[in-house]
Design an enzyme around this catalytic site. Structure first.
Site, PDB file in Angstrom:
ATOM      1  N   ASP A 199       0.835  -1.202   0.000  1.00 55.11           N
ATOM      2  CA  ASP A 199       0.000   0.000   0.000  1.00 55.11           C
ATOM      3  C   ASP A 199       0.867   1.248   0.000  1.00 55.11           C
ATOM      4  O   ASP A 199       1.528   1.553   0.989  1.00 55.11           O
ATOM      5  CB  ASP A 199      -0.909   0.031   1.241  1.00 55.11           C
TER       6      ASP A 199
ATOM      7  N   LYS B 291      -2.852   5.666  -4.039  1.00 52.42           N
ATOM      8  CA  LYS B 291      -3.907   6.644  -3.745  1.00 52.42           C
ATOM      9  C   LYS B 291      -3.653   7.933  -4.516  1.00 52.42           C
ATOM     10  O   LYS B 291      -2.505   8.371  -4.650  1.00 52.42           O
ATOM     11  CB  LYS B 291      -3.915   6.984  -2.242  1.00 52.42           C
TER      12      LYS B 291
ATOM     13  N   HIS C  59      -7.476   9.441  -1.650  1.00 55.91           N
ATOM     14  CA  HIS C  59      -6.784   9.461  -0.353  1.00 55.91           C
ATOM     15  C   HIS C  59      -7.630  10.070   0.767  1.00 55.91           C
ATOM     16  O   HIS C  59      -7.523   9.678   1.933  1.00 55.91           O
ATOM     17  CB  HIS C  59      -5.473  10.246  -0.511  1.00 55.91           C
TER      18      HIS C  59
HETATM   19  N1  LIG Z   1      -5.035   6.629   4.163  1.00 53.21           N
HETATM   20  C1  LIG Z   1      -4.416   7.352   5.076  1.00 53.21           C
HETATM   21  O1  LIG Z   1      -4.725   8.514   5.298  1.00 53.21           O
HETATM   22  C2  LIG Z   1      -3.304   6.707   5.837  1.00 53.21           C
HETATM   23  C3  LIG Z   1      -2.794   7.335   6.999  1.00 53.21           C
HETATM   24  C4  LIG Z   1      -1.774   6.696   7.694  1.00 53.21           C
HETATM   25  C5  LIG Z   1      -1.300   5.465   7.245  1.00 53.21           C
HETATM   26  N2  LIG Z   1      -1.793   4.897   6.103  1.00 53.21           N
HETATM   27  C6  LIG Z   1      -1.299   3.588   5.588  1.00 53.21           C
HETATM   28  O2  LIG Z   1      -1.297   2.641   6.640  1.00 53.21           O
HETATM   29  C7  LIG Z   1       0.021   2.133   6.828  1.00 53.21           C
HETATM   30  C8  LIG Z   1       0.255   1.773   8.275  1.00 53.21           C
HETATM   31  O3  LIG Z   1      -0.095   2.821   9.139  1.00 53.21           O
HETATM   32  P1  LIG Z   1       0.954   3.620  10.030  1.00 53.21           P
HETATM   33  O4  LIG Z   1       2.264   3.630   9.363  1.00 53.21           O
HETATM   34  O5  LIG Z   1       0.309   4.906  10.365  1.00 53.21           O
HETATM   35  O6  LIG Z   1       1.004   2.809  11.405  1.00 53.21           O
HETATM   36  P2  LIG Z   1       1.284   1.302  11.868  1.00 53.21           P
HETATM   37  O7  LIG Z   1       1.545   0.406  10.748  1.00 53.21           O
HETATM   38  O8  LIG Z   1       0.201   0.970  12.822  1.00 53.21           O
HETATM   39  O9  LIG Z   1       2.619   1.509  12.748  1.00 53.21           O
HETATM   40  C9  LIG Z   1       3.834   1.837  12.151  1.00 53.21           C
HETATM   41  C10 LIG Z   1       4.816   2.213  13.265  1.00 53.21           C
HETATM   42  O10 LIG Z   1       5.030   1.103  14.107  1.00 53.21           O
HETATM   43  C11 LIG Z   1       6.394   0.690  14.092  1.00 53.21           C
HETATM   44  N3  LIG Z   1       6.334  -0.782  14.036  1.00 53.21           N
HETATM   45  C12 LIG Z   1       6.018  -1.558  12.973  1.00 53.21           C
HETATM   46  N4  LIG Z   1       5.977  -2.851  13.306  1.00 53.21           N
HETATM   47  C13 LIG Z   1       6.255  -2.922  14.611  1.00 53.21           C
HETATM   48  C14 LIG Z   1       6.364  -3.998  15.529  1.00 53.21           C
HETATM   49  N5  LIG Z   1       6.149  -5.253  15.136  1.00 53.21           N
HETATM   50  N6  LIG Z   1       6.670  -3.707  16.815  1.00 53.21           N
HETATM   51  C15 LIG Z   1       6.887  -2.415  17.205  1.00 53.21           C
HETATM   52  N7  LIG Z   1       6.791  -1.360  16.399  1.00 53.21           N
HETATM   53  C16 LIG Z   1       6.480  -1.599  15.098  1.00 53.21           C
HETATM   54  C17 LIG Z   1       6.985   1.345  12.863  1.00 53.21           C
HETATM   55  O11 LIG Z   1       8.347   1.691  13.055  1.00 53.21           O
HETATM   56  P3  LIG Z   1       9.540   1.091  12.132  1.00 53.21           P
HETATM   57  O12 LIG Z   1       9.260   1.422  10.700  1.00 53.21           O
HETATM   58  O13 LIG Z   1      10.743   1.781  12.686  1.00 53.21           O
HETATM   59  O14 LIG Z   1       9.532  -0.390  12.386  1.00 53.21           O
HETATM   60  C18 LIG Z   1       6.148   2.631  12.750  1.00 53.21           C
HETATM   61  O15 LIG Z   1       6.631   3.636  13.611  1.00 53.21           O
HETATM   62  C19 LIG Z   1       0.898   3.280   6.317  1.00 53.21           C
HETATM   63  O16 LIG Z   1       2.217   2.889   6.052  1.00 53.21           O
HETATM   64  C20 LIG Z   1       0.129   3.667   5.073  1.00 53.21           C
HETATM   65  O17 LIG Z   1       0.364   2.738   4.035  1.00 53.21           O
HETATM   66  C21 LIG Z   1      -2.794   5.514   5.413  1.00 53.21           C
END
Ligand SMILES: NC(=O)c1ccc[n+]([C@@H]2O[C@H](COP(=O)([O-])OP(=O)(O)OC[C@H]3O[C@@H](n4cnc5c(N)ncnc54)[C@H](OP(=O)(O)O)[C@@H]3O)[C@@H](O)[C@H]2O)c1
Length: 291
Positions: A42, A72, A105
Site C-alpha cells: 500500500d 492513492k 486518499h
Molecule cells: N489513508 C491514510 O490517510 C493513511 C494514513 C496513515 C497510514 N496509512 C497507511 O497505513 C500504513 C500503516 O499505518 P501507520 O504507518 O500509520 O502505522 P502502523 O503500521 O500501525 O505503525 C507503524 C509504526 O510502528 C512501528 N512498528 C512496525 N511494526 C512494529 C512492531 N512489530 N513492533 C513495534 N513497532 C512496530 C513502525 O516503526 P519502524 O518502521 O521503525 O519499524 C512505525 O513507527 C501506512 O504505512 C500507510 O500505508 C494511510
C-alpha cells in the site's frame, strides 16, 4: 489469507504500508516483505515512494499478477481530467500498466463536487481496465452517503484509521452494510505513538500485552490478528526486516471470543489522525510531481 472485494477481485488481507518510509529505504522494505510472503503493498502518490515500490516488485522476480499494488490519488489531483492524469503519473512511477486498487486518499468536504469528479475518473479507469478495483480512504458516513448517491460503482474499500484505541464502528458498519471492505490504517496504532496523542501507545497497552503473553506473541501480532479475525484488511508499516516478518507471522494462533471482546472494549473513540472534515486544498494541498 485473501479477501474478496465487492467486484470479485481477490486481495491479500495483509499488505505492507509505506507511509513515511523514505524513498531510499522503500526498496529494502518492500523486498523484505515480498521475501517473507507479503503479496500486497500500500503506497500513495503523496508518499513520494511509488517509484521505489515498483522497482522492488519488479526486481523480486515474482510475477506481476501475484503482487497486489494499491495506491492513492492525492487531493491536489482531484477533478475528472486531473485524476485521470494522476493515474498516469502513478502507473508510470510504479512501472505498471494496471493498478490493482486505486483509491481517493481523502474526501474533500469543502469541494465535494471535485471529489465526485475524481471518483468518476476512477470509474472510467475501472471500465477501461486500467485498474482492477477502486475505493476511497478516510471517508466518513456522510461522505460515503453522498458518494453512493451519485456513484455508479460502489467503492470496494474504505481505508480508515482503525486500531484498538480508535475503531470507527459506525463507519465500519455502514461499509459492511454496503459491501465496502474496511482496510485499517495504523493497524497496530502507529499513530498513537508517532504523533502526539492523548491516550498513549497501543503497543504498551496492558490488556493487549497480557493477551500477547498468553499466546507467546507480540502486541503488534495480537492487534493484527484481531483485525483479521474481524474481517478487516491490514497494512502495517515498518522499515525493519525483523518487524516486517513479525507482522506477517500471525497465522499460527487464534484469539478467543473473549480476547477479541477485550480488545473491542479498548476503544476511546479518539481519533489520532487529522479530522477528515478539516481536509482542505489550502491546508493539505501540494503538487504531485510528474513521473
Ligand atoms: N489513508 C491514510 O490517510 C493513511 C494514513 C496513515 C497510514 N496509512 C497507511 O497505513 C500504513 C500503516 O499505518 P501507520 O504507518 O500509520 O502505522 P502502523 O503500521 O500501525 O505503525 C507503524 C509504526 O510502528 C512501528 N512498528 C512496525 N511494526 C512494529 C512492531 N512489530 N513492533 C513495534 N513497532 C512496530 C513502525 O516503526 P519502524 O518502521 O521503525 O519499524 C512505525 O513507527 C501506512 O504505512 C500507510 O500505508 C494511510
Amino acid at each position: 489469507m485473501k479477501l474478496t472485494l465487492n467486484n470479485g477481485v481477490e486481495m491479500p488481507a495483509t499488505g505492507l504500508g509505506v507511509f513515511q518510509t523514505p524513498p531510499d529505504e522503500t526498496r529494502t522494505a518492500v523486498e523484505a516483505a515480498l521475501d517473507v510472503g507479503y503479496r500486497h503493498i500500500d503506497t500513495a502518490a503523496a508518499y513520494g515512494n511509488e517509484r521505489e515500490v515498483g522497482e522492488a516488485v519488479r526486481s523480486s522476480g515474482i510475477a506481476r499478477s501475484e503482487v497486489f499494488v494499491e495506491t492513492k490519488i492525492w487531493i491536489s489531483d482531484y477533478g475528472y481530467d486531473e485524476t485521470l492524469h494522476g493515474f498516469e503519473k502513478s502507473s508510470a512511477k510504479l512501472g505498471v500498466d494496471q493498478i490493482d486498487l486505486l483509491i481517493l486518499h481523502q474526501a474533500l468536504p469543502s469541494d465535494f463536487d471535485k471529489t465526485l469528479a475524481a471518483y468518476r475518473a476512477l470509474e472510467t479507469l475501472l471500465a477501461d481496465g486500467k485498474v482492477r478495483a477502486i475505493g476511497v480512504s478516510n471517508f466518513m458516513v456522510d461522505h460515503l452517503t453522498s458518494l453512493l448517491d451519485k456513484a455508479a460503482v460502489v467503492p470496494a474499500v474504505n481505508q480508515i484509521e482503525v486500531h484498538p484505541y480508535f475503531q470507527q464502528r459506525q463507519v465500519q458498519a455502514f461499509g459492511a452494510a454496503h459491501g465496502i471492505l474496511t482496510q485499517a490504517w495504523s493497524p497496530i496504532g502507529g499513530i498513537t505513538f508517532y504523533r502526539d496523542g492523548s491516550h498513549g501507545s497501543t503497543l504498551e497497552d496492558p490488556v493487549i500485552g497480557q493477551i500477547a503473553e498468553g499466546h507467546g506473541k507480540s502486541p503488534a501480532q495480537v492487534m493484527l490478528r484481531w483485525h483479521l479475525q474481524e474481517g478487516r484488511s491490514v497494512i502495517p508499516k515498518s522499515t525493519k526486516p525483523h518487524r516486517i516478518a513479525e507482522n506477517f507471522d500471525v497465522f499460527d494462533f487464534d484469539l478467543t471470543d473473549s480476547e477479541v471482546a477485550a480488545i473491542d472494549a479498548l476503544d476511546t473513540e479518539q481519533r489520532g489522525g487529522p479530522e477528515p472534515t478539516d481536509i482542505t486544498l489550502e491546508s493539505f494541498g501540494r503538487p504531485i510531481p510528474e513521473a
